[in-house]
Structures are given as C-alpha cells and as structure tokens.
Scaffold this active site. Structure first.
Site, PDB file in Angstrom:
ATOM      1  N   HIS A 150       0.826  -1.208   0.000  1.00 21.15           N
ATOM      2  CA  HIS A 150       0.000   0.000   0.000  1.00 21.15           C
ATOM      3  C   HIS A 150       0.858   1.255   0.000  1.00 21.15           C
ATOM      4  CE1 HIS A 150       0.682   0.864   4.295  1.00 21.15           C
ATOM      5  NE2 HIS A 150       0.477  -0.423   4.510  1.00 21.15           N
ATOM      6  N   CYS A 166       3.057  -5.356   6.465  1.00 25.61           N
ATOM      7  CA  CYS A 166       2.663  -4.788   5.178  1.00 25.61           C
ATOM      8  C   CYS A 166       3.869  -4.157   4.495  1.00 25.61           C
ATOM      9  CB  CYS A 166       1.575  -3.729   5.367  1.00 25.61           C
ATOM     10  SG  CYS A 166      -0.057  -4.417   5.704  1.00 25.61           S
TER      11      CYS A 166
END
Length: 191
Positions: A150, A166
């Site tokens: 992301h 992440c």
C-alpha cells in the site's frame, strides 16, 4: 496523538502521517473501493522506480519483494525489472512466502485489526480513505491475509522496517504499480 501533520512544499499539501510508533501491518481495508481520483494528483512524492537487470527465473508480471534489500521488483520481459523502494515489517513482523494479489483498492479505508488494537491503544475503529489515511493512495491486498502492498503518507518510512508486515510504497510508486498489475498477480516475498 497518533497522527502528525506535515507540510509538503511540492504541492503545499498537508497530509496526515503515522506517528513513529504506529505500525500499519495487518491493515484491513473496506470492502468497497473509495474513488478519490480527484485527489490523485495531490500525492506529492517523487517516484523511486528504476529499471534494473533481472536474472531470476520468475516470469514477467511477477512481483518479488526483498525484505533485506527493502525493494519490490515487478519482473519485465527481456531480463529486466521495475524496482521500487519499500518499507517492510519491523523485527518480529517480517515474513516470507508466496501470495497473489486478490483485490485492488483506490484510496482504501483502514480498519486496524484486533491484534493491532491490542498492541497500540488509541487507534481508530475505522478511517475512511483519503489523503490522511495511512494506507495512502492505493492498496493491493495479498491473498486472504491481513497484509497489503500500500501507499504511505509518510515518506520517511520508505526503506525502513517499521510495519507489522505490510509493504509501504511512496504514493506515486504504488499508483504506478497499481496500474501495471492485475488481480491474480503472483507475489513472492523473500528475506
């Protein structure tokens, strides 16, 4: 307070960023994409994308992430790859393995999972997508896991080991990658 504001001179943009202690791993996004294309031009970070020689055996279109090098490579034809700088999981939160891109989200909302709420008090129950959202401009959901590739509104975390697993990219980079990959794209994470 868990959100700090910084001014970016490039676009005279005030964007909220995650405080030093906030880790974004285990990011859970909304089921529906939030279309915020009108603010796409406000992301304000330059790209780290570069073309590099690639001698791996992965086929074109595969994403290969190196947690040690803190890079993400999108394998191209003719022995090349597009390489980007990424932020990775902090010690104890790195992982390796294979996933596929199962969903793509534009300006995703953020719902911190229960595990993150246990580790860090004061997180919101949900934050709508937008320029202040810590998931940034785009998110690629990795399989049925809580992990994402992301964007980030905090460029200082790119190249660092600060998340809970992440992979963070500059918003300009994640927007570029988002346009180049499709649902079903294989993702290989290596140390």
């Amino acid at each position: 307070m868990w959100v700090q504001k910084f001014a970016f001179s490039r676009l005279s943009l005030v964007a909220a960023v995650i405080g030093a202690g906030l880790s974004l791993a285990g990011c859970v996004t909304d089921t529906a994409a939030v279309n915020r294309s009108s603010i796409d031009n406000q992301v304000g970070f330059s790209s780290s994308r570069r073309v590099v020689a690639w001698n791996g055996k992965e086929r074109a279109g595969t994403i290969v992430i190196s947690t040690n090098r803190r890079t993400l490579a999108l394998v191209q034809k003719n022995g090349e790859a597009l390489e980007y700088d990424v932020g990775v999981g902090r010690p104890g939160f790195t992982w390796t393995g294979m996933k596929t891109v199962s969903e793509k989200r534009i300006w995703p909302g953020w719902t911190p999972p229960a595990q993150m709420h246990k580790r860090q008090r004061g997180l919101p129950g949900h934050m709508a997508g937008g320029i202040q959202n810590p998931l940034g401009a785009r998110a690629l959901i990795l399989g049925s896991s809580l992990y994402r590739i992301h964007g980030s509104n905090d460029p200082q975390t790119i190249g660092q080991a600060v998340s809970s697993g992440c992979f963070r990219m500059n918003n300009a980079d994640v927007m570029d990658l988002f346009e180049r990959v499709r649902v079903g794209t294989p993702v290989i994470v290596r140390s």
